[in-house]
Scaffold this active site. Structure first.
Site, PDB file in Angstrom:
ATOM      1  N   GLY A 196       2.617 -12.546   0.231  1.00 58.28           N
ATOM      2  CA  GLY A 196       1.290 -13.144   0.200  1.00 58.28           C
ATOM      3  C   GLY A 196       1.024 -13.725  -1.179  1.00 58.28           C
ATOM      4  O   GLY A 196       1.952 -14.103  -1.888  1.00 58.28           O
ATOM      5  N   SER A 197      -0.236 -13.750  -1.538  1.00 60.10           N
ATOM      6  CA  SER A 197      -0.598 -14.411  -2.790  1.00 60.10           C
ATOM      7  C   SER A 197      -0.267 -13.541  -3.994  1.00 60.10           C
ATOM      8  O   SER A 197      -0.214 -12.318  -3.902  1.00 60.10           O
ATOM      9  CB  SER A 197      -2.099 -14.703  -2.785  1.00 60.10           C
ATOM     10  OG  SER A 197      -2.818 -13.495  -2.637  1.00 60.10           O
TER      11      SER A 197
ATOM     12  N   LYS B  88       1.126  -4.741   9.091  1.00 61.33           N
ATOM     13  CA  LYS B  88      -0.154  -5.425   9.323  1.00 61.33           C
ATOM     14  C   LYS B  88       0.050  -6.933   9.243  1.00 61.33           C
ATOM     15  O   LYS B  88       0.377  -7.478   8.197  1.00 61.33           O
ATOM     16  CB  LYS B  88      -1.198  -5.036   8.282  1.00 61.33           C
ATOM     17  CG  LYS B  88      -2.575  -5.604   8.659  1.00 61.33           C
ATOM     18  CD  LYS B  88      -3.594  -5.533   7.540  1.00 61.33           C
ATOM     19  CE  LYS B  88      -3.545  -6.727   6.624  1.00 61.33           C
ATOM     20  NZ  LYS B  88      -3.910  -8.007   7.270  1.00 61.33           N
TER      21      LYS B  88
ATOM     22  N   CYS C 182       5.415 -20.868   1.073  1.00 62.23           N
ATOM     23  CA  CYS C 182       5.366 -20.354  -0.307  1.00 62.23           C
ATOM     24  C   CYS C 182       6.395 -21.041  -1.183  1.00 62.23           C
ATOM     25  O   CYS C 182       6.195 -21.199  -2.374  1.00 62.23           O
ATOM     26  CB  CYS C 182       5.535 -18.846  -0.318  1.00 62.23           C
ATOM     27  SG  CYS C 182       6.915 -18.300   0.671  1.00 62.23           S
TER      28      CYS C 182
ATOM     29  N   GLY D  11      -0.744  -9.577  -4.693  1.00 65.32           N
ATOM     30  CA  GLY D  11       0.447  -8.870  -5.173  1.00 65.32           C
ATOM     31  C   GLY D  11       0.137  -8.061  -6.418  1.00 65.32           C
ATOM     32  O   GLY D  11       0.590  -6.927  -6.583  1.00 65.32           O
TER      33      GLY D  11
ATOM     34  N   GLU E 116      -1.012 -23.330  -6.920  1.00 67.68           N
ATOM     35  CA  GLU E 116      -0.425 -23.448  -5.588  1.00 67.68           C
ATOM     36  C   GLU E 116      -1.514 -23.929  -4.624  1.00 67.68           C
ATOM     37  O   GLU E 116      -2.531 -23.262  -4.436  1.00 67.68           O
ATOM     38  CB  GLU E 116       0.096 -22.078  -5.148  1.00 67.68           C
ATOM     39  CG  GLU E 116       0.818 -22.120  -3.817  1.00 67.68           C
ATOM     40  CD  GLU E 116       1.386 -20.760  -3.417  1.00 67.68           C
ATOM     41  OE1 GLU E 116       0.778 -19.732  -3.746  1.00 67.68           O
ATOM     42  OE2 GLU E 116       2.439 -20.759  -2.758  1.00 67.68           O
TER      43      GLU E 116
ATOM     44  N   GLU F 251       6.861 -10.662  -2.376  1.00 66.37           N
ATOM     45  CA  GLU F 251       7.261 -12.060  -2.270  1.00 66.37           C
ATOM     46  C   GLU F 251       5.974 -12.854  -2.360  1.00 66.37           C
ATOM     47  O   GLU F 251       5.155 -12.807  -1.452  1.00 66.37           O
ATOM     48  CB  GLU F 251       8.016 -12.267  -0.951  1.00 66.37           C
ATOM     49  CG  GLU F 251       8.899 -13.477  -0.967  1.00 66.37           C
ATOM     50  CD  GLU F 251       8.208 -14.670  -0.362  1.00 66.37           C
ATOM     51  OE1 GLU F 251       7.545 -15.397  -1.147  1.00 66.37           O
ATOM     52  OE2 GLU F 251       8.308 -14.845   0.849  1.00 66.37           O
TER      53      GLU F 251
END
Ligand code: ADP
Length: 805
Positions: A243-244, A191, A299, A248, A396, A265
């Site tokens: 992703g974030s 996705k 990231c 996660g 972040e 990740e």
């Protein structure tokens, strides 16, 4: 109209627009409306959502929002395609991956322009970085497909993998996910992020043309709910997510106890460290690549600039001068440095955080020129006078915003660099190789760049420490994420497992009336009170409870202390105190200590065998076998201690990427119930050999082998705190370990409920888990020792060192 002479005078850039004609014609061919790509065909469009070009704020296509039924169909297609794809000869899969690489290259400009229009990133980046790296990933992994049988012998594809990716490098993240999964023989449902679905759809067409069999790659678009449907699908064997950290964490919890393999990740707040002997002009260009590359939506962006005090002022002045010259504008203009921010909500988030930085007292600076007003643009931004604890130094931002802090000594730089829950990447700038290679191992990050930044390659693993996630993408280390041990390929060699675990039920229900074995002279036996073993010392449990250990035939063989939450905390503290220097001990030194443990165990072999037999009722012969194998296992890891080498990856730069196997840190270990001595040694020894400190919860039913074992440790020069032993209720104790922020990884061997609870609790700080309910033949060297254990005990750090003038 200016003359040529005038142009030379001012050196102003003229516009250099890339044509969008091919992309418009490709979109037109699809009438700008897309279904999913499932089972080798396009589905009818369903409920649609808009895809916007963030540089123009115009809708350029509409894409179907994936429903649960769509996900079901895609998973079913992937499942159906699996046997044939997995069963292909490695060379055949290599040919397919090679065809994908070629396909990407053949359509490289179409993909580059489409990516730029979909995401807002500059054509220079998509053309020169993203798309070439995509092709490189497929080529590199065509190689792993070819070598699979020899290089991953005894391993096989995991099955159907669900992959969920973010919007910052849409096609590159797709390649990072799809290439290794296909090489290993998995089938895929992927996705893309909802902001950037288009290049994945274009890729589906390329894969189709390349003849990838139907169902091997399925692309389903949609929002978070579609991602969640993939994560929760019962027939998916692995989830790979980028992703974030927030999402996660949701995924870690959702997959807990499901048996799904997981790689994550996640976010970062990576330090960019400048020492006073650094070449400041190179540093300035490095900063441009670190935080203004891809508008800072990276990231691993070097978003915290840490500068040694003496050069801070000079560097900031140089940076401001350089920022004045950066160009923000249409992403399709080949002469811009920065394109558009992906979407209005992201732009708002950046604005909000910058505002917060200002209100928290930091000094904000932006260049004097203005950004285009149409579309989502944000100027490069520099903060000085930043407190390490302030929001902009910790959170972040995912935008072109750099925060600067200063330090005095290298030691302080390390403390500042590590002052974040993340651990994705770091850059170190100094002309002293001595300093660079001293600092690199001290930074908690999966990738360290020396005098460089944002270098990526398919041959070198990328991924994080701590809350930046676990698992690697790229290189041999990345391939391990997509294979599993091929179980059932042979019968266990030591068909002698039964009976031991069965005995466990006896101890809990034992009656106090059961008598201790009498001593030989008819005198009452001298009380022998096992304790906990914490920080190199025998420790009484916090609460004065003990657990009566009864043999299968009902004889009381002893008592073990009942550890609690507080004992675990003390043990973690002791482990922490020991971890640093143990990690620095040489492999030779660690090996010596493991040999010494083996030696001291062997002098007491008979006593241990008797104890094991008493507790478990396994019989003298098998008890002796367990001790013998335990001694041999200690030798195995003593041998490995100076041999578990890293690698020097072959990356296409003038320089090297050094892949170091680093200890994870403090590992909580919940041992299997069966084989009370061997189970413990099989887990504690690889952790020790690779430089970790452990808190071990021994077999709950038969803990006395462990409490006897600490007296072996005491005589073997094991530094205090390197191994700590807390007996008691395994599931209750491991939960404390899994929730503890000071524990970096938890291993759990036991029942499925315990696996689930461990994985759930681990989400608190996204620690790595190795939790399994599958039976294992601990007596067998193939099953009970080796690289699988060493991999779990280490994490790979890739240190990039370019060289040459
Ligand atoms: P970012 O901050 O980079 O946008 P997100 O973590 O929000 O990162 O999104 C990354 C990917 O995860 C996207 O494809 C998004 O649709 C997907 N996603 C968002 N929420 C969930 C969820 N609860 N479960 C699975 N996937 C999700």
């Amino acid at each position: 109209m200016s003359t040529v002479a005038e142009i030379f005078q001012t050196m102003e850039y003229g516009p250099a627009p890339e044509s969008d004609k091919e992309v418009l014609s490709w979109l037109g061919k699809h009438e700008r409306v897309f279904g999913h790509y499932i089972g080798g065909a396009w589905t009818e469009p369903g409920q649609l959502f808009d895809v916007m070009n963030p540089a123009t704020s115009k809708v350029i296509a509409r894409v179907t929002n994936g429903t649960k039924a769509d996900v079901d169909a895609a998973v079913a297609a992937a499942r159906a395609a699996l046997p044939e794809w997995k069963g292909l000869a490695p060379h055949a899969r290599a040919r397919f991956l090679y065809a994908l690489a070629r396909g990407v290259q053949k359509h490289s400009r179409l993909l580059a322009v489409l990516e730029s229009m979909d995401n807002g990133k500059s054509i220079r980046e998509t053309r020169d970085i993203d798309i070439p790296l995509v092709a490189r990933h497929f080529y590199h992994h065509a190689g792993w497909a070819q070598l699979l049988d020899s290089e991953f012998a005894g391993y096989e594809a995991i099955g159907v993998v669900g992959q969920i990716i973010p919007w910052n490098f849409p096609l590159l993240m797709l390649a990072w996910k799809i290439a290794p999964a296909l090489a290993a023989g998995n089938t895929i449902i992927l996705k893309p992020a909802e902001f950037t679905p288009l290049t994945a759809l274009c890729f589906a067409e390329i894969a189709h043309e390349a003849g990838i069999p139907a169902g091997v790659i399925n692309i389903v678009n949609g929002h978070g709910e579609t991602g969640a449907a993939i994560v929760e699908h019962a027939d998916v064997d692995k989830i790979a997510f980028t992703g974030s950290t927030e999402v996660g964490r949701i995924i870690r919890k959702a997959t807990a106890g499901s048996g799904k393999k997981l790689s994550l990740e996640l976010g970062g707040k990576s330090p960019f460290i400048v020492y006073e002997d650094a070449d400041l002009d190179s540093v300035v260009e490095g900063v441009v690549d670190a935080i203004w590359f891809n508008q800072g939506q990276v990231c691993c962006a070097g978003s915290r600039l840490l500068v040694q005090e003496g050069v801070a002022e000079r560097l900031v002045a140089k940076l401001r001068a350089r920022m004045e010259k950066l160009r923000v504008g249409s992403p399709l203009d080949k002469a811009v440095d920065m394109g558009a921010i992906v979407a209005p909500v992201q732009l708002e988030r950046i604005r909000g955080l910058v505002q917060q930085g200002v209100s928290e007292g930091a000094t904000m600076w932006q260049p004097s020129w203005a950004c285009p007003t149409e579309g989502c643009f944000y100027p490069p931004t520099l903060f000085t006078d930043v407190q390490p604890s302030s929001t902009i130094a910790q959170v972040e931002i995912f935008g072109p915003v750099l925060v600067t802090m200063t330090f005095r000594t290298p030691e302080e730089s390390v403390a500042l660099a590590n002052n974040t829950p993340y651990g994705l990447a770091a850059s170190i700038w100094t002309e002293s190789i001595n300093l660079a290679l001293d600092i690199a191992p001290k930074i908690k990050a999966g990738v360290v760049w020396v005098n460089s930044t944002n270098l990526f390659d398919a041959a070198a693993g990328f991924g994080g420490y701590r809350e930046s996630g676990f698992g690697r993408e790229g290189g041999r280390e990345g391939m391990w994420e997509y294979v599993k041990r091929a179980h059932g390929r042979r019968a266990p060699k030591s068909a002698e497992r039964a009976g031991v675990a069965g005995a466990a039920v006896h101890q809990a229900s034992a009656t106090p009336a059961a008598a201790s074995a009498p001593s030989s002279a008819g005198l009452p036996p001298i009380d022998r009170t096992p304790k906990l073993f914490i920080g190199g010392k025998q420790a009484r449990p916090d609460q004065g409870y003990t657990r009566r250990i009864v043999s299968p035939s009902g004889v009381v063989v002893g008592e073990s202390p009942e550890g609690n939450r507080k004992d675990i905390r003390n043990a973690v503290e002791a482990a922490h105190a020991a971890a640093k220097s143990w990690a620095r001990a040489t492999g030779h030194n660690r090996g010596q200590i493991l040999y010494y443990i083996a030696e001291n165990l062997s002098t007491r072999a008979r006593e241990f065998a008797t104890r094991i037999d008493e507790m478990t009722g396994c019989g003298a012969r098998r008890a002796k076998q367990e001790v013998d194998v335990s001694i041999s296992r200690l030798f195995t890891y003593a041998a490995w201690a100076d041999k578990y080498d890293g690698a020097v990856h072959s990356v296409p730069i003038r320089g090297v990427a050094i892949a170091m196997n680093e200890p994870v840190g403090v590992i909580g270990v919940a041992c299997p119930d069966e084989h009370p001595l061997l189970g413990l040694i099989s887990l504690a020894a690889p952790a020790m050999a690779t430089g970790n400190a452990t808190v071990v919860i021994p077999s709950q039913s038969f803990p006395l082998a462990a409490t006897d074992f600490y007296s072996v440790l005491e005589t073997s020069d094991v530094p205090a705190g390197v191994i700590n032993i807390v007996t008691g209720d395994k599931d209750a104790l491991v939960k404390v370990l899994a929730e503890h922020d000071g524990v970096e990884a938890v291993w759990y061997f036991g029942a499925r409920d315990g696996v689930r609870a461990t994985e759930l609790a681990s989400a608190s700080n996204m620690k790595r888990t190795w939790a399994t309910w599958h039976e294992r033949d601990w007596l067998d060297a193939d099953d009970g020792e080796g690289r699988e254990f060493l991999r779990a005990a280490t994490q790979v750090k890739n240190i990039w060192v370019p060289y040459g003038e």
